[in-house]
Design an enzyme around this catalytic site. Structure first.
Site, PDB file in Angstrom:
ATOM      1  N   LYS A   1       6.946  -5.759 -36.990  1.00  0.00           N
ATOM      2  CA  LYS A   1       5.541  -5.085 -36.857  1.00  0.00           C
ATOM      3  C   LYS A   1       4.771  -5.005 -38.338  1.00  0.00           C
ATOM      4  CE  LYS A   1       6.058  -3.144 -32.446  1.00  0.00           C
ATOM      5  NZ  LYS A   1       6.238  -2.143 -31.645  1.00  0.00           N
TER       6      LYS A   1
ATOM      7  N   ARG B   1      14.610  -3.014 -29.798  1.00  0.00           N
ATOM      8  CA  ARG B   1      13.734  -4.062 -28.976  1.00  0.00           C
ATOM      9  C   ARG B   1      13.532  -5.074 -29.986  1.00  0.00           C
ATOM     10  NH1 ARG B   1       8.366  -5.385 -28.404  1.00  0.00           N
ATOM     11  NH2 ARG B   1       7.836  -6.394 -26.422  1.00  0.00           N
TER      12      ARG B   1
HETATM   13  C1  YH5 Z   1       7.592  -1.062 -28.543  1.00  0.00           C
HETATM   14  O1  YH5 Z   1       7.492  -0.686 -29.818  1.00  0.00           O
HETATM   15  N1  YH5 Z   1       6.208  -3.012 -28.841  1.00  0.00           N
HETATM   16  S1  YH5 Z   1       4.452  -5.406 -27.816  1.00  0.00           S
HETATM   17  C2  YH5 Z   1       2.765  -6.566 -33.536  1.00  0.00           C
HETATM   18  C3  YH5 Z   1       3.695  -7.336 -34.449  1.00  0.00           C
HETATM   19  C4  YH5 Z   1       4.843  -7.575 -34.081  1.00  0.00           C
HETATM   20  C5  YH5 Z   1       5.445  -7.318 -32.827  1.00  0.00           C
HETATM   21  C6  YH5 Z   1       1.681  -7.493 -35.857  1.00  0.00           C
HETATM   22  N2  YH5 Z   1       6.338  -3.576 -26.524  1.00  0.00           N
HETATM   23  C7  YH5 Z   1       6.956  -2.310 -28.020  1.00  0.00           C
HETATM   24  O2  YH5 Z   1       6.332  -6.030 -30.638  1.00  0.00           O
HETATM   25  N3  YH5 Z   1       7.621  -2.092 -25.860  1.00  0.00           N
HETATM   26  C8  YH5 Z   1       5.707  -4.146 -27.753  1.00  0.00           C
HETATM   27  O3  YH5 Z   1       2.902  -7.798 -35.678  1.00  0.00           O
HETATM   28  C9  YH5 Z   1       6.926  -2.460 -26.831  1.00  0.00           C
HETATM   29  N4  YH5 Z   1       8.091  -0.383 -27.584  1.00  0.00           N
HETATM   30  C10 YH5 Z   1       8.278  -0.837 -26.330  1.00  0.00           C
HETATM   31  N5  YH5 Z   1       9.094  -0.016 -25.522  1.00  0.00           N
HETATM   32  C11 YH5 Z   1       4.159  -5.238 -29.755  1.00  0.00           C
HETATM   33  C12 YH5 Z   1       5.274  -6.170 -30.798  1.00  0.00           C
HETATM   34  C13 YH5 Z   1       4.618  -6.403 -31.965  1.00  0.00           C
HETATM   35  C14 YH5 Z   1       3.355  -6.109 -32.200  1.00  0.00           C
END
Ligand code: YH5
Length: 269
Positions: free
Chosen positions: A212, A246
């Site tokens: 993230k 996750r």
């Molecule tokens: C979550 O925390 N996150 S989608 C931005 C990034 C990298 C990854 C800029 N769905 C979650 O993974 N579901 C997502 O770099 C989720 N918990 C649950 N339950 C976002 C994501 C991400 C966003």
């Protein structure tokens, strides 16, 4: 499951605009290959998502989301013996995904849509309730909390109560503070520092920290260079009681957990 207490949820993005894997796995064959790899590396759950929730994502229609997600879930179901979670905010996708073989709902809207709440109750499977302030397109503009940890615990407490009232079994409710969803860099740091407070709700705790933005800010790394930072964050979360991680990088996460459990002198798998 690593050490009978922490499960690894591998992320399977089926969005062409997916930022974190560069849209590498948007075809059925690639989704199957990626799942096979994550299974071999120790994933317990595969989280299939067809709608990107990052702020500048291109919006997808319901039909487009169904077209992306349902064939992948069906294909995984016939090939692999693994729990499939569907990452969606839409009742129709939840219903069709469960028909196709999903057995968990991951809703970044925490079932606040009445229709999704009742559908989830009927489906009678585990649900993950995630906190988000605002909506994906506006959430990072100016997130404000009185006390970020206390405010999110209160929100999740109310959502757990609403779910139980709607007929969802308490055992089927998983909570998630929603790292990165309407949180500043500082908010994310405080949430991870204070994560164990979420255990007062006495529900399984899921965290999504992998790659993230805030990890990139702390380490000064781009999305593809955030593995080490993500592993450090994952271990800090598990030490405070996180039950499901996750992640994009299943094998590396499993190894990091093995070190934690070895040092804690718990059994290893
Ligand atoms: C979550 O925390 N996150 S989608 C931005 C990034 C990298 C990854 C800029 N769905 C979650 O993974 N579901 C997502 O770099 C989720 N918990 C649950 N339950 C976002 C994501 C991400 C966003």
């Amino acid at each position: 499951m690593v050490n009978n207490s922490v499960s690894i949820m591998g992320i399977l993005n089926v969005t062409p605009d997916s930022f974190s894997d560069g849209g590498q796995f948007n075809s059925l064959d690639k989704a199957i290959l990626q799942t096979d790899l994550m299974l071999a590396q120790g994933a317990d759950i595969i989280d299939v998502g067809g709608e990107s929730t990052c702020p500048n994502a291109i919006p997808v229609s319901l039909q487009e989301e169904l077209d992306r997600v349902i064939p992948v879930i069906s294909a995984l179901r016939t090939r692999f013996d693994i729990r499939i979670s569907v990452d969606t905010r839409h009742a129709e996708v939840m219903t069709e995904a469960v028909k196709a073989g999903a057995s968990m709902i991951n809703d970044v809207n925490a079932l606040q849509n009445e229709h999704t709440l009742h559908i989830a109750a009927q489906l009678n499977i585990p649900v993950c309730l995630m906190h988000m302030q605002g909506t994906p397109s506006t959430m990072q503009q100016n997130p404000v909390y009185e006390n970020v940890t206390a405010d999110i615990i209160e929100f999740l407490k109310q959502r757990v109560e609403a779910c139980i009232k709607a007929g969802i079994a308490r055992e089927n409710i998983i909570i998630d503070p929603g790292f990165g969803f309407g949180k500043t860099y500082e908010h994310n740091l405080i949430l991870l520092r204070e994560l164990k407070q979420f255990k007062t709700l006495q529900q399984p705790l899921l965290v999504g920290l992998s790659r993230k933005t805030w990890i990139g800010v702390a380490t000064q790394q781009g999305p593809q260079e955030r593995l080490a930072g993500s592993l450090a964050a994952a271990i800090l979360a598990v030490q405070q009681g996180a039950n499901i991680l996750r992640v994009h990088d299943v094998g590396a996460t499993r190894d990091a957990l093995r070190i934690l459990f070895a040092v804690n002198e718990k059994q290893h798998d």
